[in-house]
Design a protein around this motif. Structure first.
Motif, PDB file in Angstrom:
ATOM      1  N   TYR A  18       0.824  -1.210   0.000  1.00 18.01           N
ATOM      2  CA  TYR A  18       0.000   0.000   0.000  1.00 18.01           C
ATOM      3  C   TYR A  18       0.861   1.263   0.000  1.00 18.01           C
ATOM      4  O   TYR A  18       0.359   2.355  -0.316  1.00 18.01           O
ATOM      5  CB  TYR A  18      -0.939   0.010   1.202  1.00 18.01           C
ATOM      6  CG  TYR A  18      -1.893  -1.162   1.203  1.00 18.01           C
ATOM      7  CD1 TYR A  18      -2.826  -1.322   0.184  1.00 18.01           C
ATOM      8  CD2 TYR A  18      -1.838  -2.127   2.198  1.00 18.01           C
ATOM      9  CE1 TYR A  18      -3.676  -2.418   0.166  1.00 18.01           C
ATOM     10  CE2 TYR A  18      -2.689  -3.218   2.190  1.00 18.01           C
ATOM     11  CZ  TYR A  18      -3.600  -3.360   1.171  1.00 18.01           C
ATOM     12  OH  TYR A  18      -4.444  -4.452   1.142  1.00 18.01           O
ATOM     13  N   ALA A  68      -3.468   3.352  -9.398  1.00 16.81           N
ATOM     14  CA  ALA A  68      -2.958   3.804 -10.696  1.00 16.81           C
ATOM     15  C   ALA A  68      -2.179   2.704 -11.406  1.00 16.81           C
ATOM     16  O   ALA A  68      -2.105   2.691 -12.640  1.00 16.81           O
ATOM     17  CB  ALA A  68      -2.066   5.035 -10.510  1.00 16.81           C
ATOM     18  N   TYR A  69      -1.608   1.768 -10.638  1.00 18.50           N
ATOM     19  CA  TYR A  69      -0.897   0.648 -11.254  1.00 18.50           C
ATOM     20  C   TYR A  69      -1.848  -0.148 -12.145  1.00 18.50           C
ATOM     21  O   TYR A  69      -1.509  -0.507 -13.282  1.00 18.50           O
ATOM     22  CB  TYR A  69      -0.302  -0.253 -10.170  1.00 18.50           C
ATOM     23  CG  TYR A  69       0.361  -1.504 -10.707  1.00 18.50           C
ATOM     24  CD1 TYR A  69       1.695  -1.501 -11.081  1.00 18.50           C
ATOM     25  CD2 TYR A  69      -0.362  -2.690 -10.862  1.00 18.50           C
ATOM     26  CE1 TYR A  69       2.307  -2.642 -11.595  1.00 18.50           C
ATOM     27  CE2 TYR A  69       0.240  -3.828 -11.378  1.00 18.50           C
ATOM     28  CZ  TYR A  69       1.561  -3.798 -11.740  1.00 18.50           C
ATOM     29  OH  TYR A  69       2.154  -4.927 -12.254  1.00 18.50           O
ATOM     30  N   THR A 105      -0.401   2.175  -5.924  1.00 20.79           N
ATOM     31  CA  THR A 105      -1.773   2.674  -5.779  1.00 20.79           C
ATOM     32  C   THR A 105      -2.625   2.059  -6.886  1.00 20.79           C
ATOM     33  O   THR A 105      -2.126   1.311  -7.734  1.00 20.79           O
ATOM     34  CB  THR A 105      -1.830   4.214  -5.901  1.00 20.79           C
ATOM     35  OG1 THR A 105      -1.507   4.584  -7.242  1.00 20.79           O
ATOM     36  CG2 THR A 105      -0.855   4.885  -4.940  1.00 20.79           C
ATOM     37  N   THR A 118      -6.039   5.014  -3.467  1.00 17.04           N
ATOM     38  CA  THR A 118      -5.605   6.207  -4.194  1.00 17.04           C
ATOM     39  C   THR A 118      -4.301   6.762  -3.624  1.00 17.04           C
ATOM     40  O   THR A 118      -3.850   6.377  -2.543  1.00 17.04           O
ATOM     41  CB  THR A 118      -6.672   7.297  -4.112  1.00 17.04           C
ATOM     42  OG1 THR A 118      -6.746   7.764  -2.752  1.00 17.04           O
ATOM     43  CG2 THR A 118      -8.039   6.771  -4.546  1.00 17.04           C
ATOM     44  N   SER A 119      -3.714   7.725  -4.345  1.00 18.23           N
ATOM     45  CA  SER A 119      -2.504   8.380  -3.845  1.00 18.23           C
ATOM     46  C   SER A 119      -2.787   9.164  -2.567  1.00 18.23           C
ATOM     47  O   SER A 119      -1.912   9.282  -1.702  1.00 18.23           O
ATOM     48  CB  SER A 119      -1.922   9.298  -4.917  1.00 18.23           C
ATOM     49  OG  SER A 119      -2.874  10.267  -5.322  1.00 18.23           O
ATOM     50  N   ASP A 120      -3.992   9.694  -2.422  1.00 26.69           N
ATOM     51  CA  ASP A 120      -4.351  10.381  -1.180  1.00 26.69           C
ATOM     52  C   ASP A 120      -4.393   9.405  -0.004  1.00 26.69           C
ATOM     53  O   ASP A 120      -3.922   9.717   1.097  1.00 26.69           O
ATOM     54  CB  ASP A 120      -5.712  11.066  -1.335  1.00 26.69           C
ATOM     55  CG  ASP A 120      -6.139  11.768  -0.053  1.00 26.69           C
ATOM     56  OD1 ASP A 120      -5.496  12.762   0.325  1.00 26.69           O
ATOM     57  OD2 ASP A 120      -7.110  11.294   0.592  1.00 26.69           O
ATOM     58  N   ASP A 121      -4.950   8.227  -0.222  1.00 26.11           N
ATOM     59  CA  ASP A 121      -4.944   7.197   0.822  1.00 26.11           C
ATOM     60  C   ASP A 121      -3.509   6.809   1.173  1.00 26.11           C
ATOM     61  O   ASP A 121      -3.166   6.631   2.353  1.00 26.11           O
ATOM     62  CB  ASP A 121      -5.709   5.959   0.355  1.00 26.11           C
ATOM     63  CG  ASP A 121      -7.193   6.210   0.196  1.00 26.11           C
ATOM     64  OD1 ASP A 121      -7.796   6.785   1.108  1.00 26.11           O
ATOM     65  OD2 ASP A 121      -7.744   5.828  -0.853  1.00 26.11           O
ATOM     66  N   GLN A 122      -2.666   6.679   0.165  1.00 27.39           N
ATOM     67  CA  GLN A 122      -1.267   6.309   0.407  1.00 27.39           C
ATOM     68  C   GLN A 122      -0.574   7.357   1.272  1.00 27.39           C
ATOM     69  O   GLN A 122       0.153   7.013   2.217  1.00 27.39           O
ATOM     70  CB  GLN A 122      -0.547   6.147  -0.927  1.00 27.39           C
ATOM     71  CG  GLN A 122       0.877   5.633  -0.794  1.00 27.39           C
ATOM     72  CD  GLN A 122       1.541   5.491  -2.142  1.00 27.39           C
ATOM     73  OE1 GLN A 122       1.936   6.497  -2.757  1.00 27.39           O
ATOM     74  NE2 GLN A 122       1.676   4.257  -2.629  1.00 27.39           N
ATOM     75  N   GLN A 123      -0.794   8.627   0.978  1.00 29.60           N
ATOM     76  CA  GLN A 123      -0.171   9.678   1.790  1.00 29.60           C
ATOM     77  C   GLN A 123      -0.676   9.629   3.229  1.00 29.60           C
ATOM     78  O   GLN A 123       0.093   9.853   4.182  1.00 29.60           O
ATOM     79  CB  GLN A 123      -0.456  11.058   1.187  1.00 29.60           C
ATOM     80  CG  GLN A 123       0.276  12.190   1.894  1.00 29.60           C
ATOM     81  CD  GLN A 123       1.779  11.994   1.913  1.00 29.60           C
ATOM     82  OE1 GLN A 123       2.393  11.805   0.860  1.00 29.60           O
ATOM     83  NE2 GLN A 123       2.390  12.028   3.094  1.00 29.60           N
ATOM     84  N   LYS A 174      10.854   8.976   2.685  1.00 30.41           N
ATOM     85  CA  LYS A 174       9.412   8.838   2.877  1.00 30.41           C
ATOM     86  C   LYS A 174       9.064   8.198   4.225  1.00 30.41           C
ATOM     87  O   LYS A 174       7.947   8.362   4.724  1.00 30.41           O
ATOM     88  CB  LYS A 174       8.813   8.012   1.735  1.00 30.41           C
ATOM     89  CG  LYS A 174       8.936   8.689   0.376  1.00 30.41           C
ATOM     90  CD  LYS A 174       8.374   7.819  -0.737  1.00 30.41           C
ATOM     91  CE  LYS A 174       8.502   8.501  -2.089  1.00 30.41           C
ATOM     92  NZ  LYS A 174       7.979   7.659  -3.195  1.00 30.41           N
TER      93      LYS A 174
END
Length: 427
Positions: free
Chosen positions: A262, A268-269, A266, A289-294, A349
């Motif tokens: 995770y 997007a893959y 995302t 999503t990328s927002d969830d990842q952040q 990160k």
């Protein structure tokens, strides 16, 4: 001075060159590297400047044995763990037969002792309900006595809140915690792709993030009401993170994990033309999503999410080589977790402190497992690591039987060179 059995020379620890002295399976002392050394009868391991790392703990692994040895067995799973940097492995109960009987627990432990007598250590997770059917509680007393360290219904959500409450209470009677796979039992169960633009374009059945968050909220409210601990598995979305942060601020006894996939992938893959419909990226809960990842990165940094766990889920090639909506969920992770998450540290990160907490002191503190912090008396569980060695993910480089990873063909950095558990070299 304590007896010294092993000396690891010229290793790199926190940027310092150190010598590590081990006796009777425990850390005796860590000192600045000496130019000369009198080893006596001790075995000397020359590190040549390799990075010294404490062995890691994985609180969420599927080893498949008994019943599904064609996917993975205990010997091969522990081999992947040994080369992956793990000394403690907690394995889920979704075997055949299910680990809802002390004889299954004893079989798992005996298989581990025979195949890897020096470790990695295996810690079975007992079934929460008989057959994972969600209808009748498993015999937790017998399972705990046989060696189960926690209880879970794994990937089968318990529909009855009353039964789940009783399970939490019964587990606490034996000093054990419940690990819950948070998924609403009616909302996009096991879909394997996030509900949104990508799933709509691909025309796939999907699961919204609220399916996870609803069950997270239920578990938090029960934990608060009962004043009992609960551990939430593989958190994947911002909504869940917000609920857990809210609960922790109010003193609810909740802990949580997320998985490396995770953090590095995302939805997007699956939305990319070259990788759309890649069943090796079908997981439950799905990539978000990328927002969830952040949100997951932020939650790891501030302690809202306590630990990392691979959710290592090996499958045979023929099971994944099929249509997306019928392929099983799961990614193999024991071989790649260290490289992928240490790269996140190198990229800034994740902090080194967060990495160590998430893989070592965090899970061991939650589940009462042995941990090495390099303090005198700690178990001598550590590995020598080359953070710069590059390797290509593929069948020849994965020790697990499971080759089902979307990282196939990727070049990763960082490899375990040798691994010691209780002062004994295992690889």
């Amino acid at each position: 001075m304590a007896r010294i059995d092993l000396i690891v020379r010229r290793a790199k620890l926190d940027g310092r060159d150190v010598d590590v002295f081990v006796g009777r399976g425990k850390i005796v002392e860590v000192t600045p590297s000496a130019k000369t050394l009198e080893p006596g009868d001790a075995v000397v391991e020359e590190a040549f400047g390799l990075t010294l790392m404490p062995s890691m703990t994985d609180a969420h692994v599927h080893l498949r044995e008994p019943g599904f040895e064609y996917k993975e067995d205990i010997e091969s799973g522990l081999r992947a763990a040994a080369w992956g940097g793990f000394s403690n492995i907690m394995c889920m109960a979704n075997t055949k037969p299910v680990n809802d009987d002390d004889s299954v627990t004893e079989l798992m432990l005996e298989k581990a002792r025979r195949s890897w007598p020096k470790g990695p250590r295996l810690f079975p997770i007992g079934a929460l309900t008989k057959g994972l059917a969600g209808e009748e509680l498993a015999p937790m007393a017998e399972l705990a006595k046989a060696g189960c360290v926690a209880f879970s219904n794994d990937g089968v959500p318990i529909k009855s809140t009353e039964l789940f409450r009783r399970a939490m209470e019964y587990a606490s009677d034996w000093g054990k915690m419940v690990i819950d796979h948070c998924e609403d039992p009616y909302l996009g169960v096991g879909a394997g792709v996030n509900e949104g633009a990508v799933s709509s374009r691909l025309g796939l059945p999907a699961q919204p993030d609220v399916a996870e968050a609803l069950q997270v909220a239920r578990d938090i409210l029960l934990a608060q009401y009962l004043d009992l601990p609960i551990h939430l598995a593989h958190i994947s979305c911002r909504k869940s993170v917000d609920l857990i942060r809210f609960a922790k601020a109010r003193g609810v006894r909740v802990t949580a994990e997320t998985a490396p996939h995770y953090l590095i992938l995302t939805e997007a893959y699956l939305g990319a033309e070259a990788t759309e419909y890649d069943t090796n990226a079908k997981v439950n809960p799905p990539l978000r999503t990328s927002d969830d990842q952040q949100a997951l990165f932020d939650a790891l940094a501030d302690g809202t999410i306590d630990i990392l766990a691979t959710d290592h889920a090996p499958h045979a090639a023929h099971e994944k080589e099929t249509e997306f909506d019928v392929a099983p969920c799961g990614i193999t992770g024991l071989d790649t977790a260290l490289s992928t998450t240490w790269t996140l540290v190198a990229e800034g990160k994740l902090s080194r402190e967060t990495f160590l907490r998430a893989w070592t002191t965090g899970p061991c503190g939650i589940f009462g497992l042995p941990v090495n912090t390099f303090a005198p008396g700690d178990p001598a569980d550590f590995f020598l690591f080359d953070p710069d060695e590059e390797w290509t993910v593929g069948p020849a480089t994965l020790h697990s039987k499971g080759k089902n990873t979307p990282l196939a063909g990727a070049v990763l950095k960082g490899r375990v060179k040798t691994h010691f558990i209780q002062g004994k070299k295992i690889v």
